[in-house]
Each structure stands twice: as C-alpha cells, then as structure tokens.
Design a protein around this motif. Structure first.
Motif: not given
Length: 448
Positions: A376-391, A427-434
């Motif tokens: 299987t090979l899939k390409i998905r665009r329009n993704l956003a990355m959210i980083m929750v950060v803290g030592e 790191m969390f990857g989600i669709e940009e609209e959310g």
C-alpha cells in the motif's frame, strides 16, 4: 556584557529606532547590537526584505525595476529625515544597493547581497543615530566582525573558526552595531542565513563574545503558551529551557527562528525575549535548566501545510534496510522529511508540502513501487501538526490521555501520534480544518 538583537518591527520606522536607541542607552552593558531590516509599520505594510526580494526578481527578469527601487529608497529616506541624520547616509545606502544590484556576480550570490542590504542599512542608520544622541557607536560589517560562513547561498552556516575572531570584538570601544542575516565565505562572498536569520546572527555574536545575556527584542511582552490569535489572553511563559523553545519555534512559534538558539545553547548563554515597546516587562527567559513545578506542559504549538507519505508492506520489520532505502529515495529526489512514525508493517514520512512538489511526488511514488514492492502507498495532504511541549512529559503519567481526550472533545480525529525519543514534545497529526478547535481544546485541558 549583553548582546541585544532588535527585530524588524523594532526598526520599522524612526519612532521605533528612537525606542531602540533609548533601550541601548539605558544599559551600559548592552555593548553589542544586532539589527534586522525594517519590518512592517502596520498590518498592510510590506517588509523591506520582501521589497528587496521583489527588486532582485524584477532585475533578474529584465523588467523595469525602478519603481520597486524607489519604494525601498523612500523607506530609508523617511527614516533618515525623521531622525535628522545627514542626507549623505541616504546617498551611501542608495549607491550601495544599486551597485550590488548591477554587479557582475552570479545571480544567486547577487540575490543574497541584495536581500542582506536591508539589515546592512538598518545597522548604518542605528549606529549613526546612537552617535547623534551622544553614544559612541560603530557600524561593524559581518566580515569585519569575523562572521565566516559556508558557501551556501540563502542557507549559510557559521563555521567554527568564526568564534575566536568574533571574540576579539570584546576589545573594541563603545557600542558595536552589526547587521544580522549574513556573513562572508573564506573567499569574501556574501552569504545569507535562512529567512529570519538575524536571530541566528544575534546568537552567534552572543556565543562568540561569551555574553552574560542575549536579549532578543521583538513586539510582544513574552512568549505565550499558545497562539494568541487562536486563544484569547493565553498564559505567558516566564521561563523556558532551550529544548522547549527549540521545539516550540520549530512547530510554528514565530517569536524565534528555530535555528537561532543553537550557538547560545552550546555556550549555555541565557536568552531573554523582550518587548521593544515595553522594555520594562520581564519577558521570557530561556535557560539550560529549570526547576519543575506544577504543570510540565509549557506550550502548545502548531503548523500547517504538511503531507504524509504512507507505505505498508507485510513483514516490513524483517526486511533489513527497508527504512534506509525509503529515505534514500527521498534523499535522491532532494526531499527533506520532518517526522517518521512507524509500525511493524507500515511507516509514514511527514513532509512539508513545499518540499514535495507534484513532480517530485510522481518520481518518488514510481521508485517506491518499483524498488520496494510495497502493498500500500498513500499520500495525504492538508495535514497540520500540533506539538504539546514541556520538559518532563515523558515521565509524567496521563499526558497523552489528557491530550487525546481534548481532541475527542473537539471532535477531531488524530491521524498520527509521535513521541518517539523526544522527552520534551508529543506530535499529533490532524487534518488542517480541525486545527483551531484542537488548539482551544488542548489549551483548556492543560491550562484551564
């Protein structure tokens, strides 16, 4: 002994430059000053660096460039006139910019020099005004300062032999004003750092002179725990570690260039982000280590315009070298990646859309199918990355649970999660609209 760097908004016009010089005058230890090119005077305005890029592109295409050139000259003329500086300074800046534009250098080297003229002109103006108000100040060209860089137009890297040369600046008298954003190769060719590289210059100078503090002046009182355009009146961060700031700046925090902390980090020089318009505010301190108290999460950052390349192959984990071969294909096509979350039989590569053009996508897909024989090979665009950060997140129970519940409350599906070896971010990857719903929900979960 401090290094103070002033961003584009701090030198956008004469009024701001007067504030900058008052800040320098108020503290004798601010001996080294690094400046950006004039930024926007208002939301509708254009940064001088953007005008210079337009000037270079217009000149290179053979079109009439005079109107763009006049816009740039007008910006400097307004500043110089309001500061009541000699007209000869404007003539010097104008002649230098035109000479650079019409030089016989190859286009990519000339383009770097044209872009860098914004910072160079700012430094000349600030130095002249400091002298006018009675402060001994000297304009220092990066070549004179010892900023020796690699031969990579638009993406230069500082070379180790620079630091002993920069350290000699400690022996100079008065305030030294240095343009940010560029240095010179061993062959005396001007090269710029990546965009926003004045922050890099400030950090390099701080490391070279072994400053007690590197102050980065911008237009906000401090770093916020989340984007204030998404969450109203977010919590201010008073203290951050280098690692936390690096993660936050990489993931969309625009206060600091994501490469800028490296020289300061290596020398363990504390950094303070302060507001030119409110210099008495304490700002945000960035340090090597801090005491942990209360919530280990310090910030939530995000960025958009990503895509994922997903491959699945049965018994992938037993195929020695599969990951290397996949990444080798990307390297061959000059595609850099951001994250590589993986499973037993599958693997995703997160790439910025700007890196993965349709032409490169076609070649990469063909090669993966032919050389790796994936199921299987899939390409998905329009993704956003959210980083929750803290030592300390890695050793704190319940962080991921709290985050995933926040996504559920925002009715957003998580496409991928990656903590991996990082001890300071998830790191969390989600669709940009959310994206905005997710950020608000996460902020509520971690900061109330």
């Amino acid at each position: 002994m401090k290094v103070a760097k002033f961003g584009g908004s701090s030198v956008a016009n004469a009024t701001q430059i007067k504030k900058v010089c008052d800040i320098i005058k108020s503290d004798d230890s601010r001996k080294f000053v690094v400046v950006s090119a004039p930024g926007k005077r208002n939301k509708e305005d254009i940064k001088v660096t953007d005008l210079l890029i337009e000037l270079g592109d217009t000149y290179a295409s053979g079109k009439a460039y005079e109107s763009v050139f006049e816009k740039i000259v007008k910006r400097y003329a307004d500043i110089i006139e309001e500061l009541d500086l000699p007209k000869s300074l404007l003539d010097e800046i104008t002649d230098s910019t035109k000479k650079t534009l019409e030089s016989d250098e190859p286009d990519e080297i000339k383009f770097d020099a044209v872009k860098a003229s914004g910072e160079d002109s700012s430094a000349r103006i600030v130095s002249a005004y400091l002298n006018k108000i009675g402060i001994q100040a000297t304009y220092i060209n990066p070549k004179e300062a010892g900023m020796i860089v690699s031969n990579q137009p638009g993406n230069a890297q500082i070379l180790p032999e620079s630091f002993p040369e920069i350290n000699k600046l400690r022996d100079r008298e008065g305030v030294l004003v240095i343009p940010g954003f560029f240095g010179y190769t061993a062959n005396d060719k001007l090269m710029t750092f990546s965009r926003g590289g004045s922050d890099i210059t400030g950090s390099i100078i701080a490391a070279g002179v072994k400053a007690e503090l590197y102050e980065n002046f911008t237009d906000v009182d401090s770093v916020f725990s989340v984007n204030p355009n998404i969450v109203e009146n977010p919590k201010e961060i008073t203290v951050l570690t280098y690692k936390e700031m690096r993660e936050l700046s990489y993931a969309g925090f625009s206060v600091f260039h994501d490469e800028a902390l490296i020289p300061a980090f290596q020398e363990k020089i504390p950094v303070c982000i302060k507001n030119t318009n409110n210099p008495s505010a304490p700002g945000t301190m960035i340090v090597a280590e801090k005491e942990q108290n209360g919530n280990c999460v310090v910030g939530i950052a995000s960025d958009t315009d990503f895509c994922s390349l997903y491959v699945e192959k049965y018994l992938m984990n037993r195929e020695v070298g599969f990951g290397r071969k996949l990444l080798q294909i990307l390297e061959d096509e000059h595609v850099s990646f951001e994250h590589v979350p993986s499973g037993i039989d599958d693997m995703s590569v997160i790439i910025r859309n700007s890196e993965f053009t349709p032409e490169k996508e076609t070649r990469v897909v063909e090669r993966i199918q032919q050389e790796l024989q994936v199921n299987t090979l899939k390409i998905r665009r329009n993704l956003a990355m959210i980083m929750v950060v803290g030592e300390g997140m890695k050793s704190t129970i319940g962080i991921i649970s709290k985050a995933t519940n926040a996504f559920a409350e925002a009715n957003v599906n998580i496409e991928m999660v990656n903590q991996g070896s990082s001890e300071v971010s998830i790191m969390f990857g989600i669709e940009e609209e959310g994206l905005e719903r997710s950020i608000r929900s996460l902020y509520k979960a971690f900061f109330g």
